[in-house]
Motif scaffolding. Sequence first.
Motif, PDB file in Angstrom:
ATOM      1  N   SER A  60       0.842  -1.209   0.000  1.00  0.00           N
ATOM      2  CA  SER A  60       0.000   0.000   0.000  1.00  0.00           C
ATOM      3  C   SER A  60       0.872   1.253   0.000  1.00  0.00           C
ATOM      4  N   GLN A 102      -7.433   0.544   0.016  1.00  0.00           N
ATOM      5  CA  GLN A 102      -7.609  -0.688   0.783  1.00  0.00           C
ATOM      6  C   GLN A 102      -8.713  -0.493   1.828  1.00  0.00           C
ATOM      7  N   ASP A 187      -6.135  -1.346  -4.707  1.00  0.00           N
ATOM      8  CA  ASP A 187      -5.543  -1.882  -3.480  1.00  0.00           C
ATOM      9  C   ASP A 187      -6.529  -2.839  -2.805  1.00  0.00           C
ATOM     10  N   GLU A 188      -6.284  -4.122  -2.972  1.00  0.00           N
ATOM     11  CA  GLU A 188      -7.124  -5.180  -2.394  1.00  0.00           C
ATOM     12  C   GLU A 188      -8.622  -4.951  -2.603  1.00  0.00           C
TER      13      GLU A 188
HETATM   14 MG   LIG Z   1      -1.978  -2.666   2.246  1.00  0.00          MG
END
Ligand SMILES: [Mg+2]
Lengths: 262, 331
Positions: A60, A102, A187-188
């Motif tokens: 991240s 995220q 991000d995820e």
């Molecule tokens: Mg992360």
Amino acid sequence: MTERTTTERAMAAHSGTAPILEVRHLSVSFGGLRAVDDVSFTVARNRITTVIGPNGAGKSTLFNLISGALRPRAGHVLIEGTDHTGEPPYRVQAAGLARSFQITNLFFDLSVAENLRQAAQILEPRSMMWRPIGASRAAHARVDELLERFGLTAKAQYPAGKLSHGEQRRLEVAVALACRPKVLLLDEPTQGMSHGDTQDTAALITSLAADVTVLLIEHDIGLVMSLSDHVIVMHQGQKLAEGAPTDVRNNPAVQAAYFGHA
Amino acid sequence: MRMIDALTRSMRASHLLVALLVAASLVFAAIGAAMGETFYLRLATEALIFAGLALSVDILLGYNGLLSLGQALYFGLGAYLSALVLMWVPSFWAAFAVTAVVSAVVGLIGGFIANRVRGVYFALITFGMAQVAAKVVYNTRALGASDGLIGVPVIDINLGIISFSSASPAGFFLFVLGVIVILYGVTAYLLDTPFGRLLIALRANERRVPFLGYRTMTLRLSAYVIAAMIAALSGALYPMLRGFVSPELLFFSTSGNAVITVIVGGVGTLAGALYGSVLLTLLKSVVGSYTEHHVIVIGLLFMGAVIFLPRGLMGIVRPAVERMLTRRSKP
Ligand SMILES: [Mg+2]
Ligand SMILES: Nc1ncnc2c1ncn2[C@@H]1O[C@H](COP(=O)(O)OP(=O)(O)OP(=O)(O)O)[C@@H](O)[C@H]1O
């Protein structure tokens, strides 16, 4: 690292020979912690490149450095051959790079449609900023298109905060995509999603790669293997390995550092 | 998707409520003029002037999510500028033009300072800036120091088709009503553009905005300057009504009253700023005629409003109007 002149860079960018996204010797530290440590790679156009690595590997933080959320201590970020290192997020966005987060980062008390409209507004000429909201037809058309594509049409007028977790994660991606970026950092996106939602989102991301370059962070190894064209492995802030999904999986160093933990 | 969303619908409900207030004001002016009334017409004029100040507070508080405790700085600036101009050239146009230009510049400077910080610190800095300005004015001989500027002449307001004196209670009341309605209209227009929506986005989640391609400082500064200009233009009307200006206009009581007005009227409704001002000015005068401790009554009222009407007057009335509008638009 070879220094190129601005003209050369511009020409490379123009002819399309420069990589869509390139990161050179990127580093940042928090106190004594080297969160991202001398990371370099290039991202191929209209491909899905996935960054994997254990918790705290610096994935991240890497996204924060690329998107302008953080300034690197050293290194460079190049978008289509142009240096955008340390520029604020709105400049990086103007260069064609958008990102999702995220931790879901929406306007929770605004409607789903308004969240998307806010993000799509940048497609309109600047002069539309001072015209009544209904006049921004291109932005509204983009909103409808995204609502449809992300299966959120029925929830268009709901406040984003009232959506289920899975729907919020989907909206997070849709918001990032709204400005028609050249490069999309996710991000995820599937974090905390049910199995079904995860599969849907994976299919969606695959379909995106037709016209967007995707840089993805993903924990689900099955998904990484099926989705990615290229995989970058991070460990303790450093790039441990990169290559085709199967090559990376079979890499002993990766297995020790990453799959060993899983 | 429909082109009218919830936020636009709320804005239309505000328009309707303001139209209602204007209609009531016209009736009030007609009756007042017929009866040769002065006191209540002038009081109502003052209520409208302070409504303009409250409107500027609501732009910052209701849309940008920023509590300004120093909006009196711009109100007072407008009042003093207007008084100075009128003592020199008795033209309302000149007073407005000078106020608009100077308040934009001062607002830009003040905005640069105040918008470096957020939340409580923003409130404290705006408070501090206004206090400094008030103290400077209070101690400046050329500006009349603690006495203020007295002897602002009565002026003729020439609007082309009609012309009347600022001393005419009904005429000046209608004129101020017109100015405040225009300020409301401009504000409401701006807030229902993509620019205005970005201010709402800043309030909702400031950290996300830069990633959508916007510089937050530019947005916050623009909102701050617009609010400063609206406060100053409202202030510019004050010496036309009263014939004098005093440092009290810059004091915290002025800023604080405007915040109370917005909270009682309904934060983020714009119409609430106007209704709140009428209500509070009226109450202050009525209660003030019975007891000199009207501040206590206003204070208690404010506490009651915060506890029992957390969304304010319009926070309750407006949603009902919105429902009415939705029903009507559906066949
Ligand atoms: Mg992360
Ligand atoms: N703003 C910050 N200040 C201080 N430390 C930070 C900051 N951001 C990240 N870190 C630290 O840097 C390291 C890398 O964090 P990062 O969030 O990049 O990891 P990650 O690979 O995304 O992990 P995860 O898979 O859990 O999301 C962690 O040790 C984290 O605690």
